[in-house]
Write an enzyme that holds these catalytic residues in place. Structure first.
Site, PDB file in Angstrom:
ATOM      1  N   THR A 278       4.850   1.716   6.466  1.00 37.17           N
ATOM      2  CA  THR A 278       3.433   1.353   6.558  1.00 37.17           C
ATOM      3  C   THR A 278       2.712   2.376   7.429  1.00 37.17           C
ATOM      4  OG1 THR A 278       1.802  -0.150   7.517  1.00 37.17           O
ATOM      5  CG2 THR A 278       4.006  -0.375   8.346  1.00 37.17           C
TER       6      THR A 278
ATOM      7  N   MET B 129      -7.911   2.607   9.254  1.00 32.80           N
ATOM      8  CA  MET B 129      -7.140   1.443   8.812  1.00 32.80           C
ATOM      9  C   MET B 129      -6.419   0.814   9.994  1.00 32.80           C
ATOM     10  SD  MET B 129      -5.748   2.129   4.991  1.00 32.80           S
ATOM     11  CE  MET B 129      -6.880   2.033   3.589  1.00 32.80           C
ATOM     12  N   GLY B 130      -5.970  -0.389   9.788  1.00 32.35           N
ATOM     13  CA  GLY B 130      -5.299  -1.142  10.850  1.00 32.35           C
ATOM     14  C   GLY B 130      -5.793  -2.569  10.777  1.00 32.35           C
ATOM     15  N   ARG B 131      -5.081  -3.331   9.956  1.00 36.17           N
ATOM     16  CA  ARG B 131      -5.509  -4.707   9.673  1.00 36.17           C
ATOM     17  C   ARG B 131      -5.292  -5.611  10.893  1.00 36.17           C
ATOM     18  NH1 ARG B 131      -6.089  -7.906   5.210  1.00 36.17           N
ATOM     19  NH2 ARG B 131      -5.898  -6.186   3.772  1.00 36.17           N
TER      20      ARG B 131
ATOM     21  N   HIS C  92      -8.840   5.270   2.167  1.00 36.35           N
ATOM     22  CA  HIS C  92      -7.555   5.653   1.569  1.00 36.35           C
ATOM     23  C   HIS C  92      -7.211   7.123   1.767  1.00 36.35           C
ATOM     24  CE1 HIS C  92      -8.635   1.869  -0.429  1.00 36.35           C
ATOM     25  NE2 HIS C  92      -7.352   1.650  -0.306  1.00 36.35           N
TER      26      HIS C  92
ATOM     27  N   ASP D  22       5.518  -5.332   5.683  1.00 33.09           N
ATOM     28  CA  ASP D  22       5.798  -6.725   6.011  1.00 33.09           C
ATOM     29  C   ASP D  22       5.889  -7.622   4.765  1.00 33.09           C
ATOM     30  OD1 ASP D  22       6.103  -8.573   8.152  1.00 33.09           O
ATOM     31  OD2 ASP D  22       4.139  -9.392   7.603  1.00 33.09           O
TER      32      ASP D  22
ATOM     33  N   ASP E  91       0.233   1.639   9.025  1.00 37.56           N
ATOM     34  CA  ASP E  91      -0.274   0.864  10.167  1.00 37.56           C
ATOM     35  C   ASP E  91       0.712   0.815  11.343  1.00 37.56           C
ATOM     36  OD1 ASP E  91      -2.402   0.398   8.554  1.00 37.56           O
ATOM     37  OD2 ASP E  91      -2.116  -1.763   8.370  1.00 37.56           O
TER      38      ASP E  91
ATOM     39  N   ARG F 282       0.902  -5.078  -5.159  1.00 35.84           N
ATOM     40  CA  ARG F 282       1.035  -6.131  -4.149  1.00 35.84           C
ATOM     41  C   ARG F 282       1.494  -7.435  -4.806  1.00 35.84           C
ATOM     42  NH1 ARG F 282      -0.828  -4.274   0.688  1.00 35.84           N
ATOM     43  NH2 ARG F 282      -2.359  -2.597   0.642  1.00 35.84           N
TER      44      ARG F 282
ATOM     45  N   ASP G 122       2.999  -1.281  12.047  1.00 31.13           N
ATOM     46  CA  ASP G 122       3.014  -2.597  12.696  1.00 31.13           C
ATOM     47  C   ASP G 122       4.247  -3.438  12.358  1.00 31.13           C
ATOM     48  OD1 ASP G 122       2.411  -3.136  10.081  1.00 31.13           O
ATOM     49  OD2 ASP G 122       0.531  -4.198  10.465  1.00 31.13           O
TER      50      ASP G 122
ATOM     51  N   GLY H  85       0.843  -1.199   0.000  1.00 35.01           N
ATOM     52  CA  GLY H  85       0.000   0.000   0.000  1.00 35.01           C
ATOM     53  C   GLY H  85       0.874   1.244   0.000  1.00 35.01           C
TER      54      GLY H  85
ATOM     55  N   ARG I 134      -4.123   7.554   3.568  1.00 34.81           N
ATOM     56  CA  ARG I 134      -2.828   7.240   2.949  1.00 34.81           C
ATOM     57  C   ARG I 134      -2.412   8.273   1.908  1.00 34.81           C
ATOM     58  NH1 ARG I 134      -3.445   1.011   1.615  1.00 34.81           N
ATOM     59  NH2 ARG I 134      -3.341   1.743  -0.517  1.00 34.81           N
TER      60      ARG I 134
ATOM     61  N   ARG J 128     -26.183  12.244  17.751  1.00 35.98           N
ATOM     62  CA  ARG J 128     -25.932  10.920  17.169  1.00 35.98           C
ATOM     63  C   ARG J 128     -24.652  10.315  17.735  1.00 35.98           C
ATOM     64  NH1 ARG J 128     -26.292  13.194  11.109  1.00 35.98           N
ATOM     65  NH2 ARG J 128     -28.456  12.668  10.656  1.00 35.98           N
TER      66      ARG J 128
HETATM   67  O1  F6P Z   1      -0.991  -0.635   4.118  1.00 33.43           O
HETATM   68  C1  F6P Z   1      -1.773  -1.362   5.043  1.00 33.43           C
HETATM   69  C2  F6P Z   1      -3.181  -0.983   4.868  1.00 33.43           C
HETATM   70  O2  F6P Z   1      -3.246   0.366   5.122  1.00 33.43           O
HETATM   71  C3  F6P Z   1      -4.140  -1.764   5.757  1.00 33.43           C
HETATM   72  O3  F6P Z   1      -4.461  -1.136   6.955  1.00 33.43           O
HETATM   73  C4  F6P Z   1      -5.333  -1.918   4.868  1.00 33.43           C
HETATM   74  O4  F6P Z   1      -6.061  -3.082   5.195  1.00 33.43           O
HETATM   75  C5  F6P Z   1      -4.754  -2.024   3.523  1.00 33.43           C
HETATM   76  O5  F6P Z   1      -3.616  -1.210   3.546  1.00 33.43           O
HETATM   77  C6  F6P Z   1      -5.682  -1.641   2.416  1.00 33.43           C
HETATM   78  O6  F6P Z   1      -4.975  -1.383   1.254  1.00 33.43           O
HETATM   79  P1  F6P Z   1      -5.496  -1.584  -0.232  1.00 33.43           P
HETATM   80  O7  F6P Z   1      -6.865  -1.029  -0.288  1.00 33.43           O
HETATM   81  O8  F6P Z   1      -4.512  -0.823  -1.043  1.00 33.43           O
HETATM   82  O9  F6P Z   1      -5.438  -3.052  -0.509  1.00 33.43           O
END
Ligand code: F6P
Length: 341
Positions: free
Chosen positions: A125, A169-171, A271, A103, A127, A72, A129, A10, A274, A162
């Protein structure tokens, strides 16, 4: 010496700042010639290159994204992938490769190093991580964007009475959720490392409304309810086996409405976290990583990754950095609980 540079995975604010620093130091100090590989490992597999000299990196410092493009692509998931990579490097007379990635990208770099490729890694990243480094660039920018969104959501949430859920984000790691949630004064923060109890979340939401404030809930895309499962956008997997996450915020909003009777809406930052220009801190970190990556090539520190430890940049083995993810310690998360509800 001819040095290849690629960006994989990403994209991330600060990638261009790394590229710029690599070229700005490598050309005058070491007389290196740089070759940019397009779109991550795909560029090396398919021999897709672009020139990378000093004029090519002018004006890059504040620019988001990556001029090299990214993908990717996983050469280890493609027949003859490794062989094709090696062949391209030989054909182009590349002596060393600088791989900038997370990673997955650095996992490929670590395996290629074992195959004899002269590779140096730069951690990236949003994230945050990656093991082996205290911080990755891009994270600070993502946290700033998420915090600004939370600040803005407070006023509209209160005007409409509300509950507003912000999905960030944060997988696997809740760093963005935790830092932006604390910085933005969220009333509930949910992270992948600590499964949450829906009833408890609803109690916090209720108590916030009783105080005449509208609650803001920050949830990482990889967070899960106790006994629940990951909420995915589609079952399709990328070449590294990752599913596309997304939807936990909406699911939570439905639960909150059902249990509390209050209106709940979700904002998915996606996004936007990012994209765009990196913060000053990310420009600084990315620049230092780039400078030290060139030095690592000069030192022939193959198989290593530049890493931030405190305020110093170190070289750590790639294998150490990609072995395990750096996740949020539950004790650190517990510190923030004082603000919940
Ligand atoms: O780069 C990691 C990340 O930001 C994750 O948190 C997220 O799940 C992923 O990228 C989504 O990226 P894409 O939409 O480009 O696959």
């Amino acid at each position: 010496m001819r040095v290849g540079v690629l960006t994989g995975g990403g994209d991330c604010p600060g990638l261009n700042a790394v590229i710029r620093a690599i070229v700005r130091k490598g050309v005058p100090n070491y007389d290196y010639k740089f070759v940019g590989f397009r779109d991550g490992w795909r560029g090396v597999l398919e021999d897709l290159t672009m020139p990378l000299d000093i004029p090519a990196v002018r004006g890059l410092l504040p620019r988001g994204g990556t001029i090299l493009g990214t993908s990717r692509t996983n050469p280890f998931a493609i027949e003859d992938g490794v062989q094709r990579i090696k062949q391209t490097l030989v054909n182009l007379g590349i002596d060393a490769l600088i791989a900038i990635g997370g990673d997955d990208t650095l996992g490929v770099a670590a395996k290629l190093f074992e195959e004899g490729v002269h590779v140096v890694g730069v951690p990236k990243t949003i994230d945050n991580d990656l093991a082996g480094t205290d911080y990755t660039f891009g994270f600070d920018t993502a946290v700033s964007i998420a915090t600004e969104a939370i600040d803005r959501l407070h006023t509209t949430a209160e005007s409409h009475h509300r509950a507003l859920i912000v999905e960030v984000m944060g997988r696997h790691a809740g760093w963005i959720a935790l830092h932006s949630g604390v910085a933005g004064g969220a009333n509930v923060i949910l992270i992948p490392e600590v499964p949450f109890d829906v009833d408890q979340v609803c109690k916090w939401v209720d108590s916030r409304f009783r105080l005449h404030y509208a609650p803001i809930i920050v949830v990482a895309e990889g967070a899960q309810a106790k006994g629940g499962e990951l909420v995915v956008n589609t079952d399709d997997r990328d070449q590294f086996g990752h599913v596309r996450l997304g939807g936990i915020g909406e699911r939570l909003a439905n639960e909150i409405e059902k249990h509390t009777g209050k209106e709940a809406r979700t904002t998915v930052l996606g996004h936007a976290q990012r994209g765009g220009t990196p913060t000053a801190r990310d420009r600084w970190l990315a620049t230092r990583f780039g400078l030290h990556a060139v030095d690592a090539v000069h030192d022939e520190a193959w198989g290593s990754m530049v890493a931030l430890r405190g305020t110093d940049i170190h070289h750590v083995p790639l294998a150490e950095a990609v072995g395990e993810l750096r996740t949020v310690d539950p004790e650190l998360y517990a510190e923030a609980e004082v603000f919940f509800g």
